[in-house]
Every structure is written in C-alpha cells, then in structure tokens.
Write a protein that holds these residues in place. Structure first.
Motif, mmCIF file in Angstrom:
data_model
loop_
_atom_site.group_PDB
_atom_site.id
_atom_site.type_symbol
_atom_site.label_atom_id
_atom_site.label_comp_id
_atom_site.label_asym_id
_atom_site.label_seq_id
_atom_site.Cartn_x
_atom_site.Cartn_y
_atom_site.Cartn_z
ATOM 1 N N MET A 146 0.671 -1.154 0.031
ATOM 2 C CA MET A 146 0.085 -0.013 0.034
ATOM 3 C C MET A 146 0.916 1.364 -0.062
ATOM 4 N N GLY A 147 1.982 1.223 0.689
ATOM 5 C CA GLY A 147 2.756 2.175 0.847
ATOM 6 C C GLY A 147 3.450 2.886 -0.656
ATOM 7 N N ARG A 148 3.843 1.610 -1.483
ATOM 8 C CA ARG A 148 4.612 1.721 -2.724
ATOM 9 C C ARG A 148 3.380 2.110 -3.632
ATOM 10 N N LEU A 149 1.952 1.693 -3.582
ATOM 11 C CA LEU A 149 1.132 2.137 -4.363
ATOM 12 C C LEU A 149 0.576 3.419 -4.212
ATOM 13 N N LYS A 150 0.752 3.959 -3.089
ATOM 14 C CA LYS A 150 0.413 5.382 -2.619
ATOM 15 C C LYS A 150 1.914 6.316 -3.273
ATOM 16 N N ASP A 151 2.788 5.961 -3.130
ATOM 17 C CA ASP A 151 3.862 6.851 -4.022
ATOM 18 C C ASP A 151 3.704 6.623 -5.371
ATOM 19 N N ILE A 152 3.235 5.702 -5.892
ATOM 20 C CA ILE A 152 3.159 5.590 -7.707
ATOM 21 C C ILE A 152 1.947 6.512 -8.039
ATOM 22 N N VAL A 153 1.029 6.447 -7.081
ATOM 23 C CA VAL A 153 -0.335 7.285 -7.480
ATOM 24 C C VAL A 153 -0.026 8.762 -7.313
#
Length: 495
Positions: A146-153
């Motif tokens: 979820m942390g990586r997805l947040k960064d990407i988005v």
C-alpha cells in the motif's frame, strides 16, 4: 497518461473534470477507502487503477486481474474508471460484475488469475468507496504494497503500456455458490435467518444456505443500495437487534448476518442472544481442534482472552497466536504459521485447507457454523454458547478521530498506558503493543485502544472474565485516558 493527482479540488469546476483528485489518507494499511467525490473523483480512481497496474508490472506479476464491485449506487462507475486505468497500464481485466469480496478472491483460483481488485466500501456508510487488492492469492496487500502504491499514484509515476484488455466473465455467481455448497448437506433440521442488510449478500446467501439443506428465512435480502433499515454490519447493534427479533418471531435455530461485501458473518443464537464473532471463533476452535491434533489458530488483538484460557482448547492441545487486527494481517499470519483458521472479532473468518482457501468468506464461516451444529445434534446454538466459560464483553466501540491524527493519538495513548503499573485497583499483568495497546490486569480484565484501519476512528474493546462491573471499570478507565485528547470525538456506541 493522466496528470499527477492533487489532494483537494472543488467540485463542479473545470479542474475537477480534468485533474485526478486523490486524498492521501485514503491509502490505508491494507486497502484503500475514500468518501467518493469529496475525497476522490473518477479521474482519481482511474489514476489508482493506473498505479495498481504499474505496481503489478513492477512486482513481476502476470498482468491479469479479477475486478468486481459491490452493490452501491456508484460502484459500477468506480469499477469502470478503475478498469480504464488498469487497461491503460497494460493489464487484462477479467470483469466478474456484481460480486462479494470472497467471490472475487474465489475467481482468482477459479480463473487462474493472479491479481484482484474488488471495488467495495464493505460496511462503511453510503458515500464511501474503496478497493481491496492483492497479487498473490489468497493474500491481500499489506502496508508495504500500500505504501508503494501510494507513492506511485500521488507522484504520478504510473506508466502507460500496450497490451491491456477486457474480458467479461459469465456465471461467476453460480460457480461460486456451487463451490460453497459442494459436499455440504446438513442432515439436522435447521431454521436459519439469513440477514443481508439489503447489501450484496442478498444475491448469494439465501440461495447458498438453502442448497445446503436448511430452511432459510431471508431477512432484508432485497438489494437496496440506500440501506433503508440499517447499515449491513454484523458488529452494529442495530443489525444484531433486528436479527434477535427475527429469531424470536420465526423460532429460528440461528441467525447469520452478512456485511455489505459478504466477507464477514455475525451470529445470533436461538434464544436471541448475539454472540460476538470472537466467541464464535472459540466454539469453532473447540470443534476443529477436536478433529485436528495440535491445531494452530490466529486471532486479532480485539478478541476474547478465552483463546488462551479455555480448558477445552488447552485439553485439545490447540495453540493460539494474537496478531494485528485487519483482514490482510490475519490472512497473511494464518498462512505464514500454517494455521488451521484465523478469527477476528469483527466477523472475518479465515479457513484454510481442508475447509477453505485462506481468504475471509462469510459463507464459508456459515458452513463451518452449520456443520458444528450438525455434529452436535442434541445441542442448540445457545447450549454451545453456555458451554463456554463466562466472560463479559463489550461490542466494538469507535470514537471519531481524523485520519491524519489518529495514529499519533494512539502512539501517545500507548506510551501513557505502557507506564501504568496499576489500573482499576489491580496490578497490570501484561501490556501488548502489537497493534495499539491491549492492557490486562491481574484478574484477566483487559482493554484495547487502536486506530481503525478503515475509517477516521479509534477502536475500543473491553472484556472481563470476572464481572460486568470490572468490564465497565476498565472501559471508564480507558475513557478517562481518552478524555485528555481533544482530537478524539464522540463514540458511535457505548456500553
């Protein structure tokens, strides 16, 4: 590709129509949830899909995903925007249509598709939307993903790719129900209330239970996304009280209540007594550990202390591990420990082989409960409840606390309670900080404070194996501590 999202945009403006709006706090510990239009717009959902597709490629997963949606007035449009984003990132979408969350998880196995994105706000009130995601069945995302997805988005790092596609999947509802009921035939005559709260479970639960051989009395099974009577949430006392009334009216053996996306199950017994899901977990652990030597179970920190002290579980050689609350946490820990099952007080039940595939499914839990009754033909649900040692529990109680403040508030409460050597006139026996703080005194009375992973709330639960007086004293002690934090608002329900 889409522009980089912004956190705040006024509705009914040009900017709102051409720019993704994504409030950062919607990325939670193990899924994503926002108030639609206020905190995220359709372009923001599209950006989320693009980000998820980019992450799928980054993780080296086969670029195919199961996508479904729950029964909300806006969920179809959310799913379509998500699908556009996924396809633009080079992902093939297998659309299963209206579904329960466990139907989407089942479809990963049934279709041999590695990834899943289920559009659902679960039991949250109307206005909320969200996505439960995973790339490695039966697991779903945890904080790292979820942390990586947040960064990407949020940083607009999603990448356009060729190769995206769309496939409509026919008949997943029937395939799922057939899988649930296969080899299940309840021989004991049972009258069962199927309480669906006008949510998506109404399209599944009554038929599935009927095909197991029980007499089914549907309750609020007509799909109505306005949820006219109560929110479909088997932890909500209003829903439980409606189930109680239905049991008494129809002389039912048990009422089974399902939440908005069908991954949880609540229980009211034949006497109209609501049995919190952690106590149901103890009953099921007794039943399963009598059939499996040295059975291992995982439960969340909100759950009853009986898992450690119950004499039947001790005699059966069962081992129980307390872990972080949250479907992704319990799912993963149950898998990591090769446990037979996992239980959450909220009503998530995780059964692994030979009973399930490891994901949370309200109907799989219903099967386990009905089989337990079938194996005890001379006992009612109330008899099984009374066979447990008595404890005095609270429901889950949630005071408001803003998403951007709640974790800091809980950190401060943890430090404050960690320093306690005495509480409610007793010595402190144990302080567990694996997920918020669970403080236990000499007689086994305990209280928990943690941050909700789903909503701008804290979570408070108390229990005493001794008396209602001690349970209430623990709640008032915790309430007194919380009164020192102006960031904490009103409770949704109290003792």
């Amino acid at each position: 590709m889409l522009p980089t999202p912004v956190a705040d945009l006024a509705a009914n403006t040009l900017a709102y129509e051409i720019t993704p709006k994504v409030k950062p706090t919607g990325f939670r510990e193990y899924d994503a949830r926002w108030v639609f239009e206020k905190e995220i717009n359709l372009l923001g959902i599209q950006a989320l899909g693009a980000g998820l597709g980019t992450l799928i490629h980054e993780l080296g997963k086969r670029p195919e995903i199961v996508v479904g949606h729950d029964f909300r007035g806006y969920s179809t449009s959310i799913k379509q925007a998500l699908t556009v984003g996924l396809m633009g990132a080079g992902i093939t979408v297998h659309d299963i249509g209206l579904a329960l969350s466990p139907v989407a998880y089942f479809a990963q196995f049934d279709l041999d598709v590695p990834c899943v994105a289920m559009v659902t706000a679960s039991h949250n009130e109307n206005g909320w939307t969200g996505v439960k995601m995973g790339v490695d069945a039966p697991l779903t995302f945890g904080p790292d993903e979820m942390g990586r997805l947040k960064d990407i988005v949020l940083n607009g790092q999603y990448k356009a790719r060729e190769g995206g596609g769309y496939k409509w999947v026919e008949g997943m509802r029937e395939r799922y129900i057939a899988d649930i009921v296969k080899d299940v035939k309840i021989s004991r005559p049972l009258k069962v209330i199927a309480a669906c709260g006008n949510g998506t479970a109404g399209a599944y639960a009554p038929e599935a239970l009927s095909r197991m051989g029980v007499e089914v009395i549907p309750m609020d099974a007509e799909l109505d996304h306005t949820f006219p009577k109560y929110n479909p949430n088997p932890e909500d006392m209003k829903m439980l009280h409606e189930m109680e009334a239905a049991v008494k009216e129809h002389g039912a053996d048990v009422a089974l209540g399902f939440d908005g996306d069908g991954d949880r199950c609540g229980v009211v017994d034949n006497e109209g007594v609501e049995i919190f899901a952690d106590k149901i977990g103890v009953m099921l652990a007794r039943d399963l550990s009598s059939q499996h030597e040295k059975a291992t179970f995982v439960v969340d920190v909100k759950s009853t202390g009986l898992f450690m002290t119950d004499p039947v579980l001790i005699e059966n050689g069962a081992t129980t591990h307390y872990w972080k609350t949250g479907h992704s946490y319990i799912k993963r820990h149950t898998t990591d420990l090769d446990a037979l099952a996992g239980f959450e007080k909220s009503g998530h039940f995780f059964f692994r082989e030979p009973y399930g595939r490891g994901y949370d499914d309200g109907l799989v839990a219903a099967v386990a409960i009905l089989k337990m009754l079938d194996r005890n033909p001379d006992k009612s649900m109330a008899d099984l409840r009374r066979a447990l040692p008595t404890t005095y529990q609270s429901p889950t109680m949630s005071p408001h606390c803003d998403d951007d403040k709640k974790y800091g508030v809980v950190d401060r409460i943890v430090k404050q309670l960690e320093g306690k050597t005495e509480l409610i006139g007793q010595k402190v026996r144990d302080v567990n900080t694996v997920n918020g703080v669970r403080i236990t005194v000499e007689d086994g009375t305990w209280g928990l404070v943690r941050a909700s992973s789903n909503k701008p709330e804290l979570v408070v639960v108390v229990e005493s194996p001794v008396s209602e007086e001690n349970r209430n004293a623990m709640f008032h002690a915790i309430e007194k501590v919380m009164a020192g934090y102006p960031e904490i608002g009103e409770f949704n329900q109290k003792l």
